[in-house]
Write a protein that holds these residues in place. Structure first.
Motif, PDB file in Angstrom:
ATOM      1  N   ASN A 126      16.837 -61.152  28.526  1.00 15.62           N
ATOM      2  CA  ASN A 126      16.442 -61.152  29.944  1.00 15.62           C
ATOM      3  C   ASN A 126      16.211 -62.571  30.453  1.00 15.62           C
ATOM      4  O   ASN A 126      16.527 -62.898  31.604  1.00 15.62           O
ATOM      5  N   LYS A 127      15.664 -63.420  29.587  1.00 19.18           N
ATOM      6  CA  LYS A 127      15.427 -64.807  29.965  1.00 19.18           C
ATOM      7  C   LYS A 127      16.748 -65.532  30.224  1.00 19.18           C
ATOM      8  O   LYS A 127      16.891 -66.259  31.227  1.00 19.18           O
ATOM      9  N   VAL A 128      17.736 -65.327  29.331  1.00 20.82           N
ATOM     10  CA  VAL A 128      19.053 -65.960  29.499  1.00 20.82           C
ATOM     11  C   VAL A 128      19.754 -65.407  30.743  1.00 20.82           C
ATOM     12  O   VAL A 128      20.356 -66.152  31.528  1.00 20.82           O
ATOM     13  N   ARG A 129      19.647 -64.109  30.946  1.00 24.76           N
ATOM     14  CA  ARG A 129      20.287 -63.467  32.109  1.00 24.76           C
ATOM     15  C   ARG A 129      19.662 -63.968  33.407  1.00 24.76           C
ATOM     16  O   ARG A 129      20.372 -64.245  34.397  1.00 24.76           O
ATOM     17  N   ASN A 130      18.352 -64.110  33.405  1.00 19.90           N
ATOM     18  CA  ASN A 130      17.686 -64.616  34.609  1.00 19.90           C
ATOM     19  C   ASN A 130      18.101 -66.048  34.920  1.00 19.90           C
ATOM     20  O   ASN A 130      18.207 -66.442  36.098  1.00 19.90           O
ATOM     21  N   ASN A 131      18.361 -66.846  33.877  1.00 22.42           N
ATOM     22  CA  ASN A 131      18.832 -68.218  34.079  1.00 22.42           C
ATOM     23  C   ASN A 131      20.223 -68.217  34.715  1.00 22.42           C
ATOM     24  O   ASN A 131      20.525 -69.037  35.600  1.00 22.42           O
ATOM     25  N   GLU A 132      21.086 -67.280  34.264  1.00 24.85           N
ATOM     26  CA  GLU A 132      22.423 -67.164  34.859  1.00 24.85           C
ATOM     27  C   GLU A 132      22.314 -66.818  36.342  1.00 24.85           C
ATOM     28  O   GLU A 132      23.020 -67.407  37.187  1.00 24.85           O
ATOM     29  N   ILE A 133      21.455 -65.857  36.657  1.00 16.61           N
ATOM     30  CA  ILE A 133      21.272 -65.442  38.054  1.00 16.61           C
ATOM     31  C   ILE A 133      20.751 -66.618  38.890  1.00 16.61           C
ATOM     32  O   ILE A 133      21.191 -66.851  40.026  1.00 16.61           O
ATOM     33  N   ARG A 161      27.302 -64.269  25.574  1.00 21.36           N
ATOM     34  CA  ARG A 161      27.060 -64.318  24.130  1.00 21.36           C
ATOM     35  C   ARG A 161      25.777 -63.551  23.768  1.00 21.36           C
ATOM     36  O   ARG A 161      25.761 -62.775  22.805  1.00 21.36           O
ATOM     37  N   THR A 162      24.740 -63.728  24.564  1.00 23.80           N
ATOM     38  CA  THR A 162      23.477 -63.038  24.303  1.00 23.80           C
ATOM     39  C   THR A 162      23.624 -61.540  24.495  1.00 23.80           C
ATOM     40  O   THR A 162      23.044 -60.743  23.757  1.00 23.80           O
ATOM     41  N   THR A 163      24.440 -61.161  25.493  1.00 24.38           N
ATOM     42  CA  THR A 163      24.689 -59.729  25.732  1.00 24.38           C
ATOM     43  C   THR A 163      25.345 -59.094  24.522  1.00 24.38           C
ATOM     44  O   THR A 163      24.969 -57.997  24.093  1.00 24.38           O
ATOM     45  N   GLN A 164      26.350 -59.784  23.966  1.00 28.12           N
ATOM     46  CA  GLN A 164      27.035 -59.271  22.791  1.00 28.12           C
ATOM     47  C   GLN A 164      26.074 -59.144  21.605  1.00 28.12           C
ATOM     48  O   GLN A 164      26.070 -58.135  20.890  1.00 28.12           O
ATOM     49  N   GLN A 165      25.217 -60.163  21.418  1.00 25.17           N
ATOM     50  CA  GLN A 165      24.242 -60.118  20.325  1.00 25.17           C
ATOM     51  C   GLN A 165      23.248 -58.970  20.520  1.00 25.17           C
ATOM     52  O   GLN A 165      22.893 -58.261  19.568  1.00 25.17           O
ATOM     53  N   LEU A 166      22.846 -58.780  21.771  1.00 24.28           N
ATOM     54  CA  LEU A 166      21.875 -57.719  22.055  1.00 24.28           C
ATOM     55  C   LEU A 166      22.497 -56.344  21.824  1.00 24.28           C
ATOM     56  O   LEU A 166      21.855 -55.442  21.279  1.00 24.28           O
ATOM     57  N   GLU A 167      23.755 -56.203  22.229  1.00 21.49           N
ATOM     58  CA  GLU A 167      24.448 -54.925  22.006  1.00 21.49           C
ATOM     59  C   GLU A 167      24.533 -54.610  20.514  1.00 21.49           C
ATOM     60  O   GLU A 167      24.314 -53.467  20.095  1.00 21.49           O
ATOM     61  N   GLU A 168      24.839 -55.628  19.727  1.00 24.48           N
ATOM     62  CA  GLU A 168      24.910 -55.434  18.282  1.00 24.48           C
ATOM     63  C   GLU A 168      23.538 -55.078  17.712  1.00 24.48           C
ATOM     64  O   GLU A 168      23.425 -54.201  16.835  1.00 24.48           O
ATOM     65  N   THR A 169      22.499 -55.743  18.227  1.00 27.67           N
ATOM     66  CA  THR A 169      21.138 -55.472  17.764  1.00 27.67           C
ATOM     67  C   THR A 169      20.726 -54.033  18.088  1.00 27.67           C
ATOM     68  O   THR A 169      20.173 -53.322  17.240  1.00 27.67           O
ATOM     69  N   ILE A 170      21.018 -53.601  19.320  1.00 25.33           N
ATOM     70  CA  ILE A 170      20.647 -52.247  19.749  1.00 25.33           C
ATOM     71  C   ILE A 170      21.450 -51.198  18.989  1.00 25.33           C
ATOM     72  O   ILE A 170      20.915 -50.158  18.581  1.00 25.33           O
TER      73      ILE A 170
END
Length: 281
Positions: free
Chosen positions: A114-121, A155-164
């Motif tokens: 969420n922190k990385v996504r908020n930075n993108e936004i 990249r973080t989205t992909q990592q999070l998907e793998e984690t979930i």
């Protein structure tokens, strides 16, 4: 569109983790309570075993033997119940407790994303403001920052998907194993308990109360005979003879009748309670 898609993915992931946190927490609380109540039942059963043995010691031989055997069978059940409690704590409660750590780690991954996504936004909004102020200028630095933020988010989205995905797969395996272990523990206990309870029932069913009644009748008959013909010590027999001799002298007769003789015996027997040793006279 990418941001909207990411938002949707994050909500799904957050719901998955929140759902697991809610129900696994409830499972942990309930199973811990289940184990404690089983331990309390074991303690109460131990008290019952003790009372049965105490009671058996007050009864006739046949019932005494039956009740002691019955108490021993109940004690065996409590040994298996103790094993049940220990296995529940080790194979059911502890794994559910450890699940809290996994949930916190997964929540931390979502928070980082969420922190990385908020930075993108934030970078996208900054670029849009610059374009609105000077549409014709080149905004190389801002565009570079947006690109970098977008790459980081992807990249973080992909990592999070793998984690979930890994979390979801492990959760399904864990829920299967934990409750399979629970059922196995209960089946083992109840199978052993049924075997022992069957033996306990047979032990009670074999009890011959008529034999105890016969023994009781014999004891009562023997007790009555003992009262009718008191067993006197040598000292008391001498005392009785002196008493009979005294009656003869008083009545000036060489013999006394059987009733008087028996009365002398009873008198001497009664005196024994107050005068244990006639030689002290």
């Amino acid at each position: 569109d990418n941001v909207v898609t990411q938002d949707s993915q994050v909500r799904i992931m957050e719901n998955t983790v929140a759902n697991a946190e809610k129900y696994f927490g409830q499972f942990c609380t309930l199973m811990a309570s289940y184990a404690r109540k089983t331990a309390k039942l074991r303690d109460k059963s131990d008290l019952l075993v003790k009372q049965l043995i105490d009671y058996a010691n007050t009864e006739n031989p046949e019932l005494r033997s039956t009740m002691k055997n019955f108490a021993e069978e109940l004690a065996k059940v409590q040994d298996y119940r103790q094993a049940e409690v220990e296995r529940l704590e080790m194979k059911v409660v502890e794994p559910l407790k450890r699940y809290g750590v996994q949930l916190k780690q997964t929540q931390a991954e979502i928070k980082r994303f969420n922190k990385v996504r908020n930075n993108e936004i934030k970078q996208l909004e900054k670029l849009e403001r610059l374009r609105q102020k000077s549409p014709s200028d080149r905004h190389t630095l801002a565009e570079s920052n947006v690109h970098k933020a977008s790459v980081d988010a992807s990249r973080t989205t992909q990592q999070l998907e793998e984690t979930i995905d890994e979390f979801q797969k492990q959760k399904l395996k864990d829920i299967q194993k934990i409750f399979s272990d629970f059922v196995t523990i209960e089946m083992v206990f109840h199978a052993k308990a049924l075997e022992i309870y069957s033996s306990a029932f047979q032990n009670l069913d074999d009890y011959d109360f008529e034999r105890d009644m016969e023994v009781r009748g014999l004891e009562m008959h023997r007790s009555i005979r003992t009262l009718g013909q008191p067993c006197l010590s040598p000292e008391l027999k001498i005392c009785c003879q002196h008493l009979i001799k005294s009656i003869r002298l008083q009545e000036d007769t060489p013999h006394i009748n059987p009733v008087q003789s028996q009365l002398c015996v009873y008198i001497v027997h009664a005196l024994a309670h107050f005068w244990p040793n006639p030689e002290d006279a």
